[in-house]
Design an enzyme around this catalytic site. Structure first.
Site, PDB file in Angstrom:
ATOM      1  N   GLY B 318      55.529  84.669   6.676  1.00 24.86           N
ATOM      2  CA  GLY B 318      55.527  85.669   7.744  1.00 24.86           C
ATOM      3  C   GLY B 318      56.656  86.662   7.534  1.00 24.86           C
ATOM      4  O   GLY B 318      57.020  87.001   6.403  1.00 24.86           O
ATOM      5  N   SER B 319      57.232  87.076   8.644  1.00 20.18           N
ATOM      6  CA  SER B 319      58.234  88.142   8.573  1.00 20.18           C
ATOM      7  C   SER B 319      59.528  87.728   7.883  1.00 20.18           C
ATOM      8  O   SER B 319      60.349  88.585   7.533  1.00 20.18           O
ATOM      9  CB  SER B 319      58.559  88.636   9.978  1.00 20.18           C
ATOM     10  N   THR B 320      59.730  86.432   7.693  1.00 17.14           N
ATOM     11  CA  THR B 320      60.949  86.015   6.980  1.00 17.14           C
ATOM     12  C   THR B 320      60.886  86.502   5.524  1.00 17.14           C
ATOM     13  O   THR B 320      61.879  86.469   4.801  1.00 17.14           O
ATOM     14  CB  THR B 320      61.119  84.483   6.985  1.00 17.14           C
TER      15      THR B 320
END
Lengths: 385, 626
Positions: B318-320
């Site tokens: 995801g956004s990580t």
């Protein structure tokens, strides 16, 4: 001889004289042999007189007294009652067949309340006496006649069949072989033995399928190849050979036999006691005992051959042959030369009946020695005694 | 008389023949004796020794497993068991009746005991019950006179002092199975245990040690008479882990019953301070033997308590993942970090629409702001400009896509997709739309929590290829050697690029507008940076998007989003990296970030508590020299 011991050829001699002329060297040799047995039984119990050595010593003591009594009784008494004794023992054998109880998987014992009697053992002595009496009464010509041999053959075959049915292969074998030796000594013609041998060989397969029990067949089979059955019957032979072989020249030392003390060796206080001796004292120990036996046998021959009456000679040879058979069968058995048939080592193995039988036999042998100068007529059945 | 002397002569002749025969037979006996006792003697001596001497193995004590401060985590415990020797008990039934008044014995157990009594020799002790407690031991001891043949026996059994908290790291030991047999006779000892998972498995040979032996004399029945010779074995090596026991326990309790994974590592040394996978199981029960019901509840649990999610769980980052996309773009030079990209809430590519998580959009954002707000539209554009292959290359440099070689069994490699990979694995060429999806860490890409922690560590340690490891020393069968003191290789990422990304990650937590501002650490010197991530596990339909996306709380557990957070602290000079994955936990900022905050704060609090200790000083010295 006659001048010194002439008194012994007289019909009546005092007990004291007889004791004086007892073959004491023989008694000492017997005691020495039995003492080796006491030591081994002491070791077998892990260094304890209990439970075997002490009892064996008591039995030997009683047996020696009995032996001397047997020795000093007039030889004509034994001549006279030879058949009677034989029939009493034969009756006991039949009784075992009917009323005996099962001991060690075989029906051999008869109980008299306080003690048990093994009639098959007694028969060994009774047979010697009976055959000696029979052949004593026969001339050289008689012995040559085939019908003359029928009664003694019956005398041997009847108890032999009874004993093998118990079933006790070892005793049967000894009884038959000792009888054959007496027939031989009595002068039965050579060709008859050869003929009997041939008939025996032919009938052996028949015996295999009719008389021999499964466990007896098993013993013979495992004897032929012991490695096939390392945990069953073959185990005894293999462990015994290991014990003997590991003893080496001088042995592992008194009470140091690993095979016997760790119970790898079966029946170490009875049938396999020679193995234990050879494990703890090596070849030297084994040969010492064999040398004692040879001395006893040699003296026995001298006694037997120097008797002036045929009955005495035949009794002597019968006792000596029986004694020899004990020794040979037992030692050959523990060394894996013949099948395990359950014959004790004479004077050494723990066991009352065999000890008493043997001492009874030796008593007769000593009796022959004491009465060696006495002549007894062929027709003399000892009745005048 | 004449007749008799003839008879006598014949007799004498025959008797001498008999004597000759006997002499011959006796000679055979003597010859046989000589053969057995002299010629063949040596062979029989050997056979006699083989008969009487038995070799018994003495199992070595298994090496302990301790944490970084040498506090035990796996130890050997005295295991009291009650045994019965049938020979001494005489009446086994009666004795068992009396014994069952003290320790409970089921009918099934009694049947097993009686079966063993029948099968084994009378002097062989038979186990009645294991793992007795002190009360039971004491009551049996007091009643010894009434319990003939009953003995208390002491064995060793493995004990995990922190049970479920360390289960996934330490693994467990269990009975040797058929396929484990290697010829080592130790493995054939009844009751011997070997490592079946985790550190116990990886370092099994070192922990096992080598067995001693005892030569005993036995009799024909196998009873031991005495010991002849004894050779002590080599006890197992003690293994010292990089795990901090207190931190591990803290995290396990903090996570509770969530299906989650948390990894804490030292960004410079690669030491794993904590590796938590939740929920867990009690390894002690594996040692004792699991009941059917326990086993079934473990394998049917949807939260997969037997899986070590830290290394075997694979999740879209995801956004990580956005910092990697940003670095790849800077590396390629396709964007100026100050350039603003306008987010209207949606990007169009052909007929397809790609939405930002924020309905209505963020407006214009530069790179640092885009990371702070985790703007999807910005990263769609950046990814489109960079291309999937450059993004994949940067991912691999930071530790994704391959196993990292952690000393635990079962580490997964994750997946870094590229054009080449897709053609090989799926058979169709890469689509541009898939690049956009990859730009926000979704689509094909998969990472493990361990990889996320390593990725973060490499971002914050100055761009060095640090590798994770679990032991303080190199452990082998020969023993323990210190790790070779090697500085991790530089990855060749310019510091300016890293600073831009780290700036964004500081703002995520510390800027009031950052996505994880509520989860910031208040203490000045412990402040953290990080990146949130929320990963959809279901497809949001167009119709749903129009009527309003269903809130996570209203969805069944399996359809809720995964919550992720990667973080580091302190942000001025980073030392610890953390990754948090909470399966179906909801939002990265609402669920994962607070956990990461608590973990990093506790990590630093524990380190500060022991600041004066040697470890810290050595560390500081090393930092100064470096």
């Amino acid at each position: 001889m006659l001048t010194h011991d002439g008194i012994l050829s007289q019909p009546k001699v005092s007990i004291g004289h007889k004791l004086l002329h007892l073959h004491w060297i023989y008694v000492i040799l017997l005691t020495l042999t039995a003492s080796i047995g006491f030591a081994m039984l002491f070791s077998a119990a892990g260094g304890d007189f209990d439970p075997w050595a002490s009892r064996q010593m008591v039995r030997f003591g009683i047996g020696v007294v009995g032996m001397i009594i047997v020795a000093v009784i007039d030889i004509r008494f034994w001549l006279r009652y030879a058949y009677g004794f034989y029939f009493v023992v034969l009756a006991l054998l039949v009784a075992v067949e009917i009323a005996g109880f099962v001991g060690m998987g075989a029906q051999r014992w008869i109980s008299f309340g306080i003690f048990n009697v093994q009639p098959s053992e007694l028969m060994k002595v009774a047979m010697v006496l009976a055959l000696a009496r029979y052949f004593h009464g026969g001339s050289i010509e008689d012995v040559g006649r085939i019908f003359f041999l029928v009664p003694p053959l019956v005398m041997v075959v009847v108890p032999a069949v009874l004993i093998i049915r118990q079933p006790d292969l070892g005793t049967t074998l000894m009884l038959v072989l000792a009888s054959v030796a007496m027939f031989f000594a009595a002068g039965v013609r050579m060709w008859k033995f050869i003929l009997a041998g041939v008939i025996g060989l032919i009938s052996a397969p028949v015996a295999w399928f009719t008389i021999l029990r499964d466990y007896q067949k098993q013993r013979i089979l495992t004897f032929i190849n012991p490695e096939t059955d390392t945990l069953g019957s073959g185990y005894h032979i293999i462990q015994s050979k290991i014990a003997l072989g590991s003893g080496g020249m001088f042995g592992k030392g008194f009470m140091q036999g690993t095979q016997s003390h760790l119970n790898f060796l079966p029946e170490k206080q009875t049938d396999f006691i020679f193995t234990m001796l050879a494990e703890e004292f090596g070849l030297v120990g084994g040969l010492t005992l064999v040398a004692l036996y040879i001395l006893l046998l040699a003296y026995g021959y001298v006694i037997s051959m120097s008797s002036r009456n045929h009955f005495g000679r035949l009794v002597g040879i019968g006792v000596i042959v029986t004694f020899f058979l004990y020794i040979f069968i037992n030692i050959a058995m523990v060394m894996g030369l013949i099948p395990v048939v359950g014959v004790p080592l004479p004077l050494v193995s723990y066991g009352g009946t065999a000890m008493l039988t043997l001492l009874f036999g030796f008593g007769l042998l000593l009796n022959v020695h004491i009465h060696r100068e006495m002549t007894i007529g062929r027709r003399d059945s000892g009745d005048e005694f | 008389m004449h007749r008799d002397s003839e008879r006598h002569k014949l007799f004498s002749r025959r008797a001498l023949m008999l004597a000759g025969g006997k002499t011959a037979l006796l000679s055979v006996l003597v010859g046989r004796m000589y053969y057995l006792q002299v010629v063949e003697s040596e062979r029989y001596v050997t056979l006699a020794d083989e008969n009487r001497i038995n070799l018994r193995l003495l199992p070595p004590p298994r090496g302990r497993i301790v944490d970084r401060l040498e506090r035990p985590m796996a130890d050997n415990q005295q295991n009291y068991r009650v045994v019965i020797i049938p020979e001494q008990a005489q009446d086994v039934h009666k004795t068992l009746d009396r014994l069952s008044l003290i320790v409970s014995l089921s009918a099934g157990e009694r049947r097993r005991i009686m079966r063993e009594v029948k099968r084994k020799r009378a002097f062989v002790p038979i186990t009645v019950r294991e793992n007795l407690d002190w009360r039971e031991v004491a009551r049996i001891e007091v009643n010894t006179p009434d319990l003939p043949g009953v003995l208390i026996d002491v064995g060793q059994s493995r004990s995990y002092l922190h049970g479920p908290q360390t289960a996934h790291v330490l693994g467990y030991v269990a009975a040797v199975s058929e396929k484990d047999l290697t010829g080592d006779p130790l493995l054939e000892l009844p009751g011997f245990r070997i490592g079946k998972a985790g550190v116990e498995k990886v370092y099994d040979l070192a922990l096992r040690g080598s067995g001693g032996s005892s030569q005993v004399e036995v009799n024909a029945l196998g009873r031991v008479i005495r010991e002849l010779n004894r050779q002590e074995g080599q006890p197992g090596t003690e293994v010292r882990l990089t795990i901090d026991r207190d931190l591990q326990n803290y995290i396990a309790n903090r996570v509770g019953n969530e299906s989650a994974s948390i990894v804490v590592m030292d960004v410079h040394t690669g030491e794993i301070l904590s590796l938590v996978s939740s929920p867990s199981f009690d390894p002690n029960s594996f040692n004792k033997g699991l009941s059917q019901a326990e086993w079934e509840s473990l394998i049917s649990n949807p939260k997969a308590p037997l899986t070590n999610k830290s290394i075997a769980g694979q999740y879209a980052p995801g956004s990580t993942y956005k910092p990697i996309v940003a670095l790849a773009a800077l590396d390629k030079g396709v964007i100026n970090p100050e350039t603003k990209i306008h987010c209207s809430g949606v990007t169009k590519l052909g007929n397809a629409e790609f939405h930002c998580w924020k309905k209505g959009g963020h407006g214009p954002l530069n790179m640092r702001e885009a990371i702070e707000h985790s703007c999807d539209v910005y990263f769609y554009e950046v990814a489109r400009r960079t291309g999937i292959d450059r993004i994949a290359a940067m991912s691999r440099r930071l530790g994704l896509g391959n196993p990292l070689g952690l000393d635990l069994p079962g580490e997964k490699s994750g997946l870094v997709p590229s054009d080449k990979w897709k053609r090989g694995a799926i058979g169709t060429p890469w689509q541009l739309g898939e690049t956009l999806i990859a730009g926000i860490g979704q689509g094909y890409i998969l990472t493990t929590p361990l990889q996320l922690a390593v990725m973060t560590a490499r971002l914050v340690n100055g761009g060095r290829a640090v590798k994770p490891h679990l032991t303080m020393d190199v452990v082998s069968e020969e023993g323990v050697q210190p790790y070779p003191d090697q500085e991790a290789d530089p990855l060749g990422i310019p510091t300016e690029h890293l600073n831009i990304v780290l700036g964004g990650m500081q703002d995520v937590v510390n800027a009031p507008t950052g996505t994880a501002f509520r989860a910031r650490i208040q203490e000045e010197e412990w402040r953290m940076g990080g990146k949130t991530g929320t990963v959809q596990v279901r497809r949001i339909t167009k119709a749903e998007r129009e009527t309003g996306v269903v809130k996570n709380e209203d969805l069944p557990w399996e359809e809720r989003d995964h919550a992720l957070f990667v973080g580091y602290a302190p942000f001025e000079s980073p030392r610890y990296a953390v990754s948090v994955v909470v399966e179906h936990g909801g939002g990265g900022s609402s669920t994962a970030a607070p956990i990461a905050r608590d973990v990093l704060r506790e990590t630093q609090r524990l380190a500060a508590l022991r600041a004066p200790d040697q470890e810290a000083q050595a560390y500081l010295k090393k930092r100064e020299e470096g």
